[in-house]
Write a protein that holds these residues in place. Structure first.
Motif, PDB file in Angstrom:
ATOM      1  N   UNK A  96       0.802  -1.228   0.000  1.00 42.85           N
ATOM      2  CA  UNK A  96       0.000   0.000   0.000  1.00 42.85           C
ATOM      3  C   UNK A  96       0.832   1.274   0.000  1.00 42.85           C
ATOM      4  N   UNK A  97       2.144   1.163   0.226  1.00 42.25           N
ATOM      5  CA  UNK A  97       3.085   2.296   0.243  1.00 42.25           C
ATOM      6  C   UNK A  97       2.864   3.287   1.377  1.00 42.25           C
ATOM      7  N   UNK A  98       2.186   2.820   2.425  1.00 40.83           N
ATOM      8  CA  UNK A  98       2.107   3.615   3.644  1.00 40.83           C
ATOM      9  C   UNK A  98       3.412   3.407   4.427  1.00 40.83           C
ATOM     10  N   UNK A  99       3.736   4.335   5.340  1.00 39.28           N
ATOM     11  CA  UNK A  99       4.861   4.116   6.237  1.00 39.28           C
ATOM     12  C   UNK A  99       4.534   2.957   7.174  1.00 39.28           C
ATOM     13  N   UNK A 100       5.503   2.118   7.457  1.00 40.41           N
ATOM     14  CA  UNK A 100       5.268   0.965   8.322  1.00 40.41           C
ATOM     15  C   UNK A 100       6.578   0.531   8.971  1.00 40.41           C
ATOM     16  N   UNK A 101       6.491  -0.278  10.020  1.00 40.61           N
ATOM     17  CA  UNK A 101       7.710  -0.868  10.567  1.00 40.61           C
ATOM     18  C   UNK A 101       7.790  -2.358  10.263  1.00 40.61           C
ATOM     19  N   UNK A 102       6.737  -2.891   9.620  1.00 41.22           N
ATOM     20  CA  UNK A 102       6.775  -4.281   9.153  1.00 41.22           C
ATOM     21  C   UNK A 102       6.265  -4.292   7.720  1.00 41.22           C
ATOM     22  N   UNK A 103       6.765  -5.209   6.897  1.00 36.83           N
ATOM     23  CA  UNK A 103       6.296  -5.278   5.512  1.00 36.83           C
ATOM     24  C   UNK A 103       5.751  -6.677   5.242  1.00 36.83           C
ATOM     25  N   UNK A 104       4.485  -6.878   4.875  1.00 39.32           N
ATOM     26  CA  UNK A 104       3.467  -5.839   4.685  1.00 39.32           C
ATOM     27  C   UNK A 104       3.027  -5.207   6.010  1.00 39.32           C
ATOM     28  N   UNK A 105       2.410  -4.030   5.924  1.00 35.49           N
ATOM     29  CA  UNK A 105       2.006  -3.293   7.124  1.00 35.49           C
ATOM     30  C   UNK A 105       0.836  -3.991   7.828  1.00 35.49           C
ATOM     31  N   UNK A 106       0.492  -3.546   9.027  1.00 33.53           N
ATOM     32  CA  UNK A 106      -0.556  -4.231   9.790  1.00 33.53           C
ATOM     33  C   UNK A 106      -1.915  -4.180   9.099  1.00 33.53           C
ATOM     34  N   UNK A 107      -2.146  -3.155   8.279  1.00 31.83           N
ATOM     35  CA  UNK A 107      -3.423  -3.093   7.557  1.00 31.83           C
ATOM     36  C   UNK A 107      -3.430  -4.145   6.444  1.00 31.83           C
ATOM     37  N   UNK A 108      -2.354  -4.155   5.637  1.00 30.05           N
ATOM     38  CA  UNK A 108      -2.301  -5.077   4.495  1.00 30.05           C
ATOM     39  C   UNK A 108      -2.252  -6.545   4.932  1.00 30.05           C
ATOM     40  N   UNK A 109      -1.687  -6.795   6.119  1.00 33.82           N
ATOM     41  CA  UNK A 109      -1.571  -8.184   6.566  1.00 33.82           C
ATOM     42  C   UNK A 109      -2.747  -8.607   7.450  1.00 33.82           C
ATOM     43  N   UNK A 110      -3.689  -7.705   7.672  1.00 30.68           N
ATOM     44  CA  UNK A 110      -4.827  -8.022   8.533  1.00 30.68           C
ATOM     45  C   UNK A 110      -5.749  -9.062   7.887  1.00 30.68           C
ATOM     46  N   UNK A 111      -6.240  -9.991   8.717  1.00 30.05           N
ATOM     47  CA  UNK A 111      -7.135 -11.035   8.209  1.00 30.05           C
ATOM     48  C   UNK A 111      -8.589 -10.600   8.317  1.00 30.05           C
ATOM     49  N   UNK A 112      -8.839  -9.566   9.116  1.00 31.08           N
ATOM     50  CA  UNK A 112     -10.232  -9.171   9.377  1.00 31.08           C
ATOM     51  C   UNK A 112     -10.704  -8.027   8.477  1.00 31.08           C
ATOM     52  N   UNK A 113      -9.773  -7.328   7.828  1.00 32.61           N
ATOM     53  CA  UNK A 113     -10.175  -6.181   7.002  1.00 32.61           C
ATOM     54  C   UNK A 113     -10.602  -6.657   5.617  1.00 32.61           C
ATOM     55  N   UNK A 114     -11.441  -5.855   4.968  1.00 33.47           N
ATOM     56  CA  UNK A 114     -11.974  -6.228   3.649  1.00 33.47           C
ATOM     57  C   UNK A 114     -10.946  -5.967   2.562  1.00 33.47           C
ATOM     58  N   UNK A 115     -10.403  -7.031   1.999  1.00 29.72           N
ATOM     59  CA  UNK A 115      -9.343  -6.865   1.004  1.00 29.72           C
ATOM     60  C   UNK A 115      -9.898  -6.468  -0.368  1.00 29.72           C
ATOM     61  N   UNK A 116     -11.239  -6.524  -0.510  1.00 27.13           N
ATOM     62  CA  UNK A 116     -11.830  -6.184  -1.810  1.00 27.13           C
ATOM     63  C   UNK A 116     -12.090  -4.683  -1.955  1.00 27.13           C
ATOM     64  N   UNK A 117     -11.758  -3.943  -0.906  1.00 27.02           N
ATOM     65  CA  UNK A 117     -12.043  -2.517  -0.873  1.00 27.02           C
ATOM     66  C   UNK A 117     -10.714  -1.772  -0.714  1.00 27.02           C
ATOM     67  N   UNK A 118     -10.387  -0.870  -1.641  1.00 28.61           N
ATOM     68  CA  UNK A 118      -9.135  -0.103  -1.539  1.00 28.61           C
ATOM     69  C   UNK A 118      -9.445   1.382  -1.475  1.00 28.61           C
ATOM     70  N   UNK A 119      -8.941   2.029  -0.453  1.00 31.65           N
ATOM     71  CA  UNK A 119      -9.118   3.468  -0.303  1.00 31.65           C
ATOM     72  C   UNK A 119      -7.821   4.159  -0.730  1.00 31.65           C
TER      73      UNK A 119
END
Lengths: 198, 198
Positions: free
Chosen positions: B60-83
């Motif tokens: 997602x190219x957000x700043x992070x301390x882990x790659x992928x970031x906690x948003x991109x690696x989340x199992x509970x967030x909707x991966x079909x929706x990109x903001x």
């Protein structure tokens, strides 16, 4: 809230600084991240050096990197004139006027009996020790607060027997102000302190 | 102006930060000096770690301390929706609403032909690569500027053939505003975008 722990940590630290809220802290951190890495490092080094190389001048108690400070060790400034201020930043403010060529003495506070701040908690004794027969005038350049007033009266009383001229900053209209928008207290002081037209 | 070089240096550095003038910088430095030495050191360490441990999420190219970031690696967030947002701080702003549970994509800017910023200078290609058949909706949550508008039109055009729903943030009255004090442009948009009362 943040996707990076280091960002969260520094935003937290920045927002403890005065006048820096959470939003400003965040803006600062993102700005620093967008700069070269060297910028953050030079800021870090400056912070490390700040406490390391800053001490109190043993004469005037201003912050300095040499003891005595450049003002106290100056050969060209008037050593018979001492300007007493509350905090180190007041020295900077007076230096900016480029009008004052005497010495300074930083009290590091004002008397405040309600908060238990007596003469021993601020640098009053140290001021008295400096007030030898060589000193001609002590300017009490304190802020316009009740505590400052108390401190002015206290120091003036101590210096009276030493036959040193004790002065204070004049009160009146700030430069560039309209009478219409001046508060009553300031206007009353300006009337009270009126001077002859020359 | 200052009686200490380290103070002068850090005031200089602080005042290069956005929204920090010389006076604020000075107030910050004197505040830090009055704190424990540890405070300055923890600030210095946080600054050193900031660049050291902050990277861009390769998704997602957000700043992070882990790659992928906690948003991109989340199992509970909707991966079909990109903001899609312009800058990392916009992610923080949207996360604060606690309303959005999809993914993000940080463009790191907007198209700006006058300044030579084309599609290759921002993360448009990377967005397209993420827009596989699995993606249902792309929300273009950009600022209200001419450049953002251009970027919205450009991305919408690119995504059209992929049969992905492309949406943008609604324009209208901010919450808590009086009609009387709303600027014409906002009011015009609010009228234009009026919705049925339910």
């Amino acid at each position: 809230m943040f996707t990076s722990k280091p960002i969260e940590k520094i935003v937290e630290l920045f927002s403890t600084l005065p006048s820096i809220g959470k939003k400003t802290a965040q803006r600062l951190v993102f700005y620093i991240l967008r700069q070269d890495k060297d910028f953050a490092l030079s800021l870090a080094n400056a912070l490390i050096e700040l406490h390391e190389h800053t001490l109190y001048c043993s004469t005037c108690f201003n912050f300095t990197d040499t003891d005595p400070c450049i003002v106290c060790s100056s050969q060209t400034r008037k050593s018979r004139l001492i300007c007493v201020v509350e905090e180190p930043q007041d020295v900077t403010a007076i230096e900016k006027t480029r009008e004052y060529k005497g010495m300074y003495h930083v009290l590091h506070g004002t008397l405040n009996p309600l908060e238990g701040i007596g003469p021993n908690e601020i640098k009053v004794r140290e001021l008295l020790q400096r007030c030898t027969t060589e000193v001609e005038e002590v300017i009490l350049a304190l802020n316009a607060s009740v505590e400052a007033e108390l401190t002015i009266q206290y120091i003036a009383k101590l210096l009276k027997p030493l036959s040193i001229t004790v002065t204070r900053l004049s009160r009146g209209l700030p430069v560039g102000t309209d009478l219409e928008y001046t508060d009553e207290a300031t206007l009353a002081r300006a009337l009270e302190g009126r001077v002859n037209v020359q």
